[in-house]
Structures are given as C-alpha cells and as structure tokens.
Design an enzyme around this catalytic site. Structure first.
Site, PDB file in Angstrom:
ATOM      1  N   GLY A  69       0.782  -1.308   0.179  1.00  0.00           N
ATOM      2  CA  GLY A  69       0.432  -0.153  -0.251  1.00  0.00           C
ATOM      3  C   GLY A  69       0.468   1.449  -0.341  1.00  0.00           C
ATOM      4  O   GLY A  69       1.296   1.165   0.751  1.00  0.00           O
TER       5      GLY A  69
ATOM      6  N   ARG B  77      10.168  -0.858  -4.415  1.00  0.00           N
ATOM      7  CA  ARG B  77       8.842  -0.873  -5.011  1.00  0.00           C
ATOM      8  C   ARG B  77       9.085   0.308  -6.191  1.00  0.00           C
ATOM      9  O   ARG B  77       9.331   1.249  -5.443  1.00  0.00           O
ATOM     10  CB  ARG B  77       7.978  -0.489  -3.990  1.00  0.00           C
ATOM     11  CG  ARG B  77       7.561  -1.934  -3.466  1.00  0.00           C
ATOM     12  CD  ARG B  77       7.204  -3.384  -4.015  1.00  0.00           C
ATOM     13  NE  ARG B  77       6.318  -3.232  -5.193  1.00  0.00           N
ATOM     14  CZ  ARG B  77       5.009  -2.992  -5.104  1.00  0.00           C
ATOM     15  NH1 ARG B  77       4.553  -3.141  -3.419  1.00  0.00           N
ATOM     16  NH2 ARG B  77       3.507  -3.318  -5.915  1.00  0.00           N
TER      17      ARG B  77
ATOM     18  N   GLN C 263      -5.069  -9.201  -2.816  1.00  0.00           N
ATOM     19  CA  GLN C 263      -4.693  -8.431  -1.084  1.00  0.00           C
ATOM     20  C   GLN C 263      -6.588  -8.522  -0.758  1.00  0.00           C
ATOM     21  O   GLN C 263      -7.027  -8.093   0.324  1.00  0.00           O
ATOM     22  CB  GLN C 263      -4.112  -7.444  -1.691  1.00  0.00           C
ATOM     23  CG  GLN C 263      -3.195  -7.268  -1.666  1.00  0.00           C
ATOM     24  CD  GLN C 263      -2.463  -7.914  -3.717  1.00  0.00           C
ATOM     25  OE1 GLN C 263      -3.364  -8.617  -4.162  1.00  0.00           O
ATOM     26  NE2 GLN C 263      -1.409  -6.470  -4.327  1.00  0.00           N
TER      27      GLN C 263
ATOM     28  N   ASP D  62      -1.399   4.528  -6.433  1.00  0.00           N
ATOM     29  CA  ASP D  62      -0.023   4.748  -5.824  1.00  0.00           C
ATOM     30  C   ASP D  62       0.429   5.584  -6.745  1.00  0.00           C
ATOM     31  O   ASP D  62       1.357   6.195  -6.350  1.00  0.00           O
ATOM     32  CB  ASP D  62       0.673   2.955  -6.671  1.00  0.00           C
ATOM     33  CG  ASP D  62       0.006   2.373  -6.244  1.00  0.00           C
ATOM     34  OD1 ASP D  62       0.815   1.246  -4.939  1.00  0.00           O
ATOM     35  OD2 ASP D  62      -1.150   1.394  -6.193  1.00  0.00           O
TER      36      ASP D  62
ATOM     37  N   ASN E 214      -2.740   2.042 -10.574  1.00  0.00           N
ATOM     38  CA  ASN E 214      -2.725   1.369  -9.641  1.00  0.00           C
ATOM     39  C   ASN E 214      -3.217   0.359  -9.685  1.00  0.00           C
ATOM     40  O   ASN E 214      -2.409  -0.326 -10.890  1.00  0.00           O
ATOM     41  CB  ASN E 214      -4.455   1.221  -9.010  1.00  0.00           C
ATOM     42  CG  ASN E 214      -5.078   1.497  -7.436  1.00  0.00           C
ATOM     43  OD1 ASN E 214      -4.591   1.707  -6.566  1.00  0.00           O
ATOM     44  ND2 ASN E 214      -6.227   0.536  -6.946  1.00  0.00           N
ATOM     45  N   LYS E 215      -3.362  -0.389  -8.077  1.00  0.00           N
ATOM     46  CA  LYS E 215      -2.994  -2.246  -8.502  1.00  0.00           C
ATOM     47  C   LYS E 215      -3.951  -2.421  -9.842  1.00  0.00           C
ATOM     48  O   LYS E 215      -5.040  -2.321 -10.606  1.00  0.00           O
ATOM     49  CB  LYS E 215      -3.796  -2.931  -7.621  1.00  0.00           C
ATOM     50  CG  LYS E 215      -3.910  -4.551  -7.553  1.00  0.00           C
ATOM     51  CD  LYS E 215      -2.419  -4.865  -7.339  1.00  0.00           C
ATOM     52  CE  LYS E 215      -1.494  -4.431  -6.908  1.00  0.00           C
ATOM     53  NZ  LYS E 215      -0.530  -5.114  -6.689  1.00  0.00           N
TER      54      LYS E 215
END
Length: 332
Positions: free
Chosen positions: A49, A82, A183, A224, A234-235
């Site tokens: 996250g 990351r 997740q 993100d 984002n994811k």
C-alpha cells in the site's frame, strides 16, 4: 470510526510490521532492525500500500541512523524496493531534507512519526470528504486493499467506505479478490469482517456482470501514483473497473493523499509500471498451478485515464472530472 488494526508500530529500537502475506489466517509480525530489512519487507509484500510503504521507509532510515550506518546507502536500498509507489520517494525526499539540516536519529524519528500521524489525519479527512459524495444506502465496489493495512490507519478508499458506513451512507460493499496476491480476498475482507461492515467477495472478472445486473453507485479505489493530469496508476485491474463503470453508468472515485500526486509527470504514459516475477502467476503459495514451463507477464499496476474518473479525493479537497488545471489549482 477509525480502524481496529494498526499495522506499523515503532517499538523504540526497531520497527514492527504486521505481515500481510499470511493474513487472514495468521497474525504474524516482522521485526525490522535496519533499512535493508525494511526494504526486504516492502519488496516482499509484508508491507504494502503506497502510504504504508512511505511510512515504513521513513522508519527504515531512522533504524540505520540509530546505528550510525551510511545514510545514502540506506536511502538507496529503500528507494529500489518498489518503483511505482510515489509515496516511497516522497517520504525519502522529505526525510533527506531533515537529514541535510543536520538532524540526528532522534530528529529523524520525530519526522517519521509525524509522517505517520499526518497520514492518519489525512485518511480521516478523505474519509469524510469521500463519504459525502455517496448517496444514502450506497452500494459500492472496491479493489485491492486500501484500508488501515495499506496506510497509517483508517485507509484511503476503504477509509471512505468506513466513514460512509459510520454515517449511514453505505448499504453494501463488493470487494474484488484482486489477483494474483488476493489482497481483496485476504486483507480487505479481513478488515471488513472485523468491523462488521456488510460486504461480499467477488471474483475480479465478475465486476462487469455485477454492474450490468445490479445497482452499483460507485467504484472506489486507491492510487499508487497520480500524474499531473489526473491519470492514476493503481493495482492491476483498476483500469478494467473504470472502463466497465463508464459503460454501465457507475461513478468512479480515486482516494489518495496529496503525496501520491507526482506533478513532474504530465500523464500516465510516463508512470513506471512495476513488473514482478512470473511465478506469482504460475504458482500459489509455492505450489505450481500452471505447467512448469509456462511463461507469464505480470504487471502489478495499470493506469486509469483521468477522463474515466469522476472524482479524485485527497485531504485538500475533491477534484471532480480531473484535468491538469484542476489538479494544479488544488495542489498549488
């Protein structure tokens, strides 16, 4: 209404991280005593996250400062853990500013704790702003995990959901499983059930059918990295949700603190997209689920264009139908 779990704990001389790889069936903590261990926890998904990554990295710098290790080396190993989450580099840059001012470990710790506290306060503000956009008895879809586990507490998109439930604006949440790390099935479901928020788990591929057959008011997701024009990384799977939402007349909300915006990037085309190892798709918990010689493409983020987003909520306010001019006007 704040979250009942706090996954990042400063323990005086080390950092404790709730290991999100083993939830929901086991609550195990990872104890980190140097920046390298924090970077390993970030890259290995023990902590994940975007806001939580930034907070953990700030504490990682403190750990090495306490033991008089090389600051530049600590920063480098954390920065490489990351590549997509802008909060990571934002937190490192903020800590470097303090370090350059001649700070010692105690001053760095105070700054890391301030970053942590500010994130929680921002989450609570975003929760209130986002909840105000929902109609009474709203039904929403959320993707990945954007709750207390992904932040300093309360959450971004899931924080809006928490706040909406607390004021009676939420009837039902549908949370996607979010492959390949699940997740949504493991973490979001865990947070929702702990707090008795009405929720149903759906397969990632079921979202469009759900929108076509039931009344869904909003899709609510985190971010993100957000480019200057409002394009949002984002994811993986978020872009698909946005396309489906537009097709079915469902509104789409992105919830992220102002530190998630990267105004140096004009559009989502310039956002670096992290790709991870094929085995995350071809295996599950170490057991093969595809032929052993099967290759895989595993991007873990995608970019949702701003013209598919109805509202971006940050602690500074709400940007409806985002454009670069609107983003820059709000963020100054």
């Amino acid at each position: 209404m704040t979250a009942s779990v706090q996954p990042i704990v400063w323990a005086g001389d080390h950092l404790r991280l709730l290991d999100q790889r083993v939830l929901p069936h086991e609550e195990r903590w990872v104890d980190c005593r140097n920046a390298f261990q924090v970077a390993e926890a970030i890259h290995g998904m023990a902590v994940r996250g975007a806001p939580a990554i930034g907070i953990a990295a700030a504490y990682g710098l403190v750990l090495d400062a306490l033991h008089h290790r090389d600051y530049d080396a600590a920063e480098l190993v954390l920065a490489e853990s990351r590549p997509t989450a802008v909060n990571l580099r934002w937190a490192l840059a903020r800590m470097r500013g303090v370090w350059r001012g001649g700070a010692d470990a105690a001053r760095l710790l105070a700054e890391a704790q301030l970053i942590h506290a500010e994130d929680l306060a921002q989450n609570l503000t975003m929760g209130k702003l986002g909840a105000a956009l929902l109609p009474r008895d709203a039904t929403v879809i959320t993707h990945c995990n954007t709750g207390a586990l992904a932040t300093g507490g309360h959450g971004t998109a899931l924080g809006v959901i928490r706040s909406a439930y607390a004021i009676g604006h939420l009837a039902q949440v549908y949370n996607t499983e979010t492959r390949p790390w699940l997740q949504g099935a493991r973490l979001t479901a865990w947070e929702l059930t702990r707090e008795n928020i009405p929720a149903k788990l759906i397969a990632d591929g079921a979202a469009a059918h759900l929108m076509a057959t039931q009344k869904i008011d909003w899709v609510i997701v985190g971010a993100d990295r957000i480019a200057a024009n409002g394009d949002t990384a984002n994811k993986i799977g978020t872009y698909s949700l946005a396309v489906s939402a537009r097709r079915h007349g469902v509104k789409f909300m992105v919830v992220a603190p102002s530190g998630t915006f990267d105004l140096q990037i004009r559009s989502g085309q310039s956002i670096p997209i992290e790709e991870r190892v094929p085995r995350e798709l071809t295996e599950f918990r170490g057991a093969p689920i595809a032929p052993l010689d099967m290759d895989a493409w595993n991007p873990v983020f995608d970019v949702t264009p701003a013209d598919l987003i109805d509202a971006i909520v940050c602690e500074k306010g709400v940007i409806e139908n985002p454009t670069e001019a609107k983003v820059r006007a709000l963020l100054g």
